[in-house]
Design a protein around this motif. Structure first.
Motif, PDB file in Angstrom:
ATOM      1  N   PHE A  19       0.829  -1.194   0.000  1.00 18.38           N
ATOM      2  CA  PHE A  19       0.000   0.000   0.000  1.00 18.38           C
ATOM      3  C   PHE A  19       0.872   1.257   0.000  1.00 18.38           C
ATOM      4  O   PHE A  19       0.558   2.249  -0.671  1.00 18.38           O
ATOM      5  N   SER A  20       1.969   1.220   0.765  1.00 18.46           N
ATOM      6  CA  SER A  20       2.820   2.404   0.860  1.00 18.46           C
ATOM      7  C   SER A  20       3.475   2.728  -0.490  1.00 18.46           C
ATOM      8  O   SER A  20       3.550   3.889  -0.892  1.00 18.46           O
ATOM      9  N   SER A  34      -5.623   2.057   1.123  1.00 18.50           N
ATOM     10  CA  SER A  34      -6.232   0.947   1.863  1.00 18.50           C
ATOM     11  C   SER A  34      -7.751   1.009   1.811  1.00 18.50           C
ATOM     12  O   SER A  34      -8.429  -0.013   1.615  1.00 18.50           O
ATOM     13  N   LYS A  35      -8.301   2.219   1.949  1.00 22.24           N
ATOM     14  CA  LYS A  35      -9.755   2.382   1.909  1.00 22.24           C
ATOM     15  C   LYS A  35     -10.304   2.027   0.531  1.00 22.24           C
ATOM     16  O   LYS A  35     -11.351   1.374   0.411  1.00 22.24           O
ATOM     17  N   ARG A  51      -3.662 -10.149   3.543  1.00 23.67           N
ATOM     18  CA  ARG A  51      -2.743  -9.298   4.279  1.00 23.67           C
ATOM     19  C   ARG A  51      -2.114 -10.096   5.411  1.00 23.67           C
ATOM     20  O   ARG A  51      -2.813 -10.794   6.154  1.00 23.67           O
ATOM     21  N   SER A  52      -0.799  -9.979   5.562  1.00 23.11           N
ATOM     22  CA  SER A  52      -0.090 -10.653   6.638  1.00 23.11           C
ATOM     23  C   SER A  52       1.118  -9.825   7.022  1.00 23.11           C
ATOM     24  O   SER A  52       1.410  -8.797   6.394  1.00 23.11           O
ATOM     25  N   THR A  53       1.815 -10.285   8.052  1.00 23.93           N
ATOM     26  CA  THR A  53       3.025  -9.566   8.472  1.00 23.93           C
ATOM     27  C   THR A  53       4.111  -9.626   7.405  1.00 23.93           C
ATOM     28  O   THR A  53       5.054  -8.845   7.420  1.00 23.93           O
ATOM     29  N   HIS A  54       3.993 -10.559   6.482  1.00 25.24           N
ATOM     30  CA  HIS A  54       4.986 -10.699   5.406  1.00 25.24           C
ATOM     31  C   HIS A  54       4.657  -9.849   4.184  1.00 25.24           C
ATOM     32  O   HIS A  54       5.428  -9.818   3.225  1.00 25.24           O
ATOM     33  N   GLY A  55       3.500  -9.189   4.194  1.00 24.03           N
ATOM     34  CA  GLY A  55       3.137  -8.340   3.064  1.00 24.03           C
ATOM     35  C   GLY A  55       1.780  -8.697   2.492  1.00 24.03           C
ATOM     36  O   GLY A  55       0.922  -9.277   3.175  1.00 24.03           O
ATOM     37  N   LEU A  56       1.594  -8.342   1.232  1.00 21.83           N
ATOM     38  CA  LEU A  56       0.330  -8.552   0.534  1.00 21.83           C
ATOM     39  C   LEU A  56       0.480  -9.654  -0.499  1.00 21.83           C
ATOM     40  O   LEU A  56       1.474  -9.685  -1.232  1.00 21.83           O
ATOM     41  N   THR A  57      -0.517 -10.541  -0.553  1.00 20.21           N
ATOM     42  CA  THR A  57      -0.525 -11.613  -1.540  1.00 20.21           C
ATOM     43  C   THR A  57      -1.880 -11.615  -2.239  1.00 20.21           C
ATOM     44  O   THR A  57      -2.909 -11.684  -1.571  1.00 20.21           O
TER      45      THR A  57
END
Length: 295
Positions: A19-20, A34-35, A51-57
């Motif tokens: 997202f960043s 994100s919205k 969404r997870s601590t490892h990123g986006l899949t």
């Protein structure tokens, strides 16, 4: 919710993986990205991203939607350009990458001309000697010289230039002028550590293989330029690298009757999508500029 804007946001998130990163490319805040994705998922009634601590899949549905959305955005862009007509200026943001020395000497000085043709266009120039991932960095067009590493980029050769052995008059006055490739063994060479120090020279049907040697190794083209101009030795370099100095006489070519392998300039476009009209136009501009350089 603007459907096209939401699709564009989702495509950018997938391409950069966060997202960043998408927010930086789109020039909006991360909460807005994100919205938008959340609203898109709600509208479609399907989860597009995990969404997870490892990123986006992307989910399987997300991948399918990405492919369709990416093509739809390209179609819209091309349709707008067609509607405006061939003579209309380009608009939006164009992100290009290039090696710092090449860009400083050849690209940046000619940008005013290109920007004047397209007053609604903005250009981000990313200067980096390393080979970067075009998709993750959001690059529309990369200009690279030499042999291309294996990559997913779509490559188009836009120019071929010469290579020469170059040195300053001061160095040649001190160390003497080589007349045949074998003479290079007695000279102090500035080695570009990204390239081999073994070169094959050709003259007619004759070949001469030489390994140049020197106490100074440099990892970037700007360092090669600085070392040569400081009279530290001779170097094998593209004629583009020393164009102004060769023209003024501040640097001389030696072994001019011996040919070195030429060097190619490539335009690289991200794979998986059509090159944007902006990227194609800039590649065409660079190609024409190098064929007809200004004095």
């Amino acid at each position: 919710m603007d459907r096209l804007q939401a699709m564009t946001t989702f495509v950018r998130v997938i391409e950069v993986g966060s997202f960043s990163g998408a927010s930086r490319l789109l020039g909006v805040g991360q909460p807005a990205v994100s919205k938008t994705i959340a609203q898109l998922e709600e509208r479609l009634q399907v989860r597009l991203l995990l969404r997870s601590t490892h990123g986006l899949t992307p989910t399987e549905a997300g991948l399918r939607f990405y492919e369709r959305a990416r093509l739809a955005i390209q179609d819209v862009d091309e349709a707008e350009l067609e509607a405006r007509g061939a003579g209309a200026g380009l608009s939006g943001r164009l992100r290009i990458s290039a090696a710092p020395t090449f860009a400083r000497l050849l690209i940046v000085p000619r940008l005013p001309e290109f920007l004047a043709r397209h007053p609604d266009l903005e250009i981000d120039v990313i200067l980096d000697d390393r080979v970067i991932d075009l998709i993750s960095e959001g690059i529309d067009l990369s200009l690279r010289m030499g042999d291309l590493p294996d990559s997913n980029a779509i490559a188009r050769r836009i120019a071929t230039g010469g290579r020469s052995v170059v040195a300053t008059p001061a160095y040649l006055a001190r160390a003497g002028t080589p007349h045949v490739p074998a003479d290079l063994a007695g000279h102090e060479a500035i080695i570009f550590s990204r390239l081999s120090n073994s070169w094959v020279f050709r003259r007619g049907g004759t070949e001469a293989s030489v390994s140049i040697r020197g106490r100074l190794r440099v990892s970037a083209a700007e360092g090669i330029r600085a070392a040569v101009l400081a009279d530290l030795g001779l170097a094998v370099a593209s004629d583009w690298m020393f164009g102004p100095e060769l023209a003024s006489g501040a640097v001389h070519r030696v072994l001019e009757d011996w040919a070195l392998p030429p060097i190619d300039l490539w335009a690289l476009f991200p794979t998986g999508r059509l090159a944007s009209a902006k990227a194609r136009a800039f590649a065409d501009f660079v190609e024409a500029m190098i064929k007809q350089p200004t004095n």
